[in-house]
Write an enzyme that holds these catalytic residues in place. Structure first.
Site, short mmCIF file in Angstrom:
data_model
loop_
_atom_site.label_atom_id
_atom_site.label_comp_id
_atom_site.label_asym_id
_atom_site.label_seq_id
_atom_site.Cartn_x
_atom_site.Cartn_y
_atom_site.Cartn_z
N CYS A 1 -2.14 -2.37 7.86
CA CYS A 1 -2.08 -3.33 6.75
C CYS A 1 -0.85 -4.24 6.80
O CYS A 1 -0.91 -5.40 6.37
CB CYS A 1 -2.17 -2.59 5.42
SG CYS A 1 -3.82 -1.87 5.19
N ASP B 1 0.80 -1.24 0.00
CA ASP B 1 0.00 0.00 0.00
C ASP B 1 0.83 1.29 0.00
O ASP B 1 0.46 2.26 0.68
CB ASP B 1 -0.98 0.01 1.18
CG ASP B 1 -1.96 -1.15 1.15
OD1 ASP B 1 -1.91 -1.94 0.18
OD2 ASP B 1 -2.76 -1.29 2.09
N LYS C 1 -6.62 -4.94 -3.18
CA LYS C 1 -7.28 -5.58 -2.04
C LYS C 1 -8.29 -4.62 -1.41
O LYS C 1 -8.00 -3.43 -1.27
CB LYS C 1 -6.24 -6.02 -1.01
CG LYS C 1 -5.43 -4.87 -0.38
CD LYS C 1 -4.33 -5.43 0.51
CE LYS C 1 -3.52 -4.37 1.18
NZ LYS C 1 -4.19 -3.60 2.21
N1 TIU Z 1 -2.67 0.37 4.28
C1 TIU Z 1 -3.14 0.64 5.49
O1 TIU Z 1 -2.46 0.47 6.48
N2 TIU Z 1 -4.43 1.17 5.57
C2 TIU Z 1 -4.85 1.99 6.57
O2 TIU Z 1 -6.01 2.40 6.59
N3 TIU Z 1 -3.92 2.36 7.50
C3 TIU Z 1 -4.07 3.26 8.53
O3 TIU Z 1 -3.16 3.35 9.33
N4 TIU Z 1 -5.17 3.99 8.60
#
Ligand code: TIU
Length: 237
Positions: free
Chosen positions: A165, A27, A132
């Site tokens: 994530c 991500d 995802k």
């Molecule tokens: N990729 C991921 O960690 N999504 C989130 O929403 N992370 C947050 O820390 N909000």
């Protein structure tokens, strides 16, 4: 099969088996890392994540040079939000919700500029990109099948955010039998305490979810591996 060992990993040395190891980059999207996206809409200081980019770029380069499979993930949703549960959409009273217009297009919507990976870490030809809908990379994706088809049993885990994530994916992977090494300076959190404790939680109790080491320990171990031929595109494996 020639291996290489990350001696400085915690709780103990981690042996890299090149044919069985993939680097997963979670991500590293504009919506989490740049001002104006989802991360900031939740009230976070996105600058906290920028420091991950230089070491992660070096780690990706090392993995590519070694011919290692590199997998990128992106969190996001269909434009009609049919894959976004209301519980996720409504959570946290964000200033702007998933699907709302943001500085880089609709927030966390596939195909929008903000949903894509930052230029510095853009995937190259032959690398896998997993879209995802959840925090974990295994939920509602083909990741497990891709790893099985490629003969992968070990993951070098990187990306953002450490406690969300990265943790969810590492836990999912651990339950599926993968050995995970989380690269400490190549994962980032908006919260310094969560970064520290999140990493401690991975390798506590003798490595309850996996191993932790920094890129200064992992990159030389990758560089010491024999160069494998370019990995075939996953569709041809
Ligand atoms: N990729 C991921 O960690 N999504 C989130 O929403 N992370 C947050 O820390 N909000």
């Amino acid at each position: 099969m020639t291996t290489s060992t990350v001696d400085a990993a915690v709780p103990g040395p981690f042996t890299l088996i090149p044919e069985k190891t993939a680097l997963i980059v979670i991500d590293m999207q504009r919506d989490f890392i740049l001002p104006g996206g989802f991360g900031e809409s939740l009230g976070n200081d996105v600058d906290m994540l920028l420091k991950v980019v230089p070491p992660l770029a070096d780690l990706i380069a090392a993995a590519r040079s070694a011919g290692m499979l590199v997998i990128h993930t992106r969190e996001g949703h269909e434009p009609d939000l049919s894959d976004c549960p209301p519980a996720k959409l409504n959570r946290g009273a964000p200033s702007r919700r998933i699907g709302d217009p943001g500085k880089f297009g609709r927030i966390l919507i596939r195909g929008e500029y903000g949903h894509d990976i930052i230029d510095e870490l853009a995937p190259i030809e032959g690398e896998v990109v997993i879209d995802k809908p959840g925090k974990g990379a295994f939920y509602a994706t083909d990741l497990q099948q891709i790893l099985t088809d490629a003969g992968i049993t070990q993951l070098l885990v990187t990306g953002v955010t450490t406690e969300v994530c990265v943790h969810t994916t590492t836990r999912e992977a651990n339950d599926r039998g993968y050995e995970c090494l989380v690269v400490s300076d190549c994962v980032g959190s908006y919260f310094p305490d969560f970064q520290r404790v999140g990493l401690e939680m991975i390798c506590a109790q003798g490595g309850i979810f996996g191993w932790v080491a920094d890129s200064a320990a992992v990159i030389p171990a990758i560089a010491a591996l024999p160069v494998s031929p370019e990995p075939a595109p996953v569709s041809q494996r």
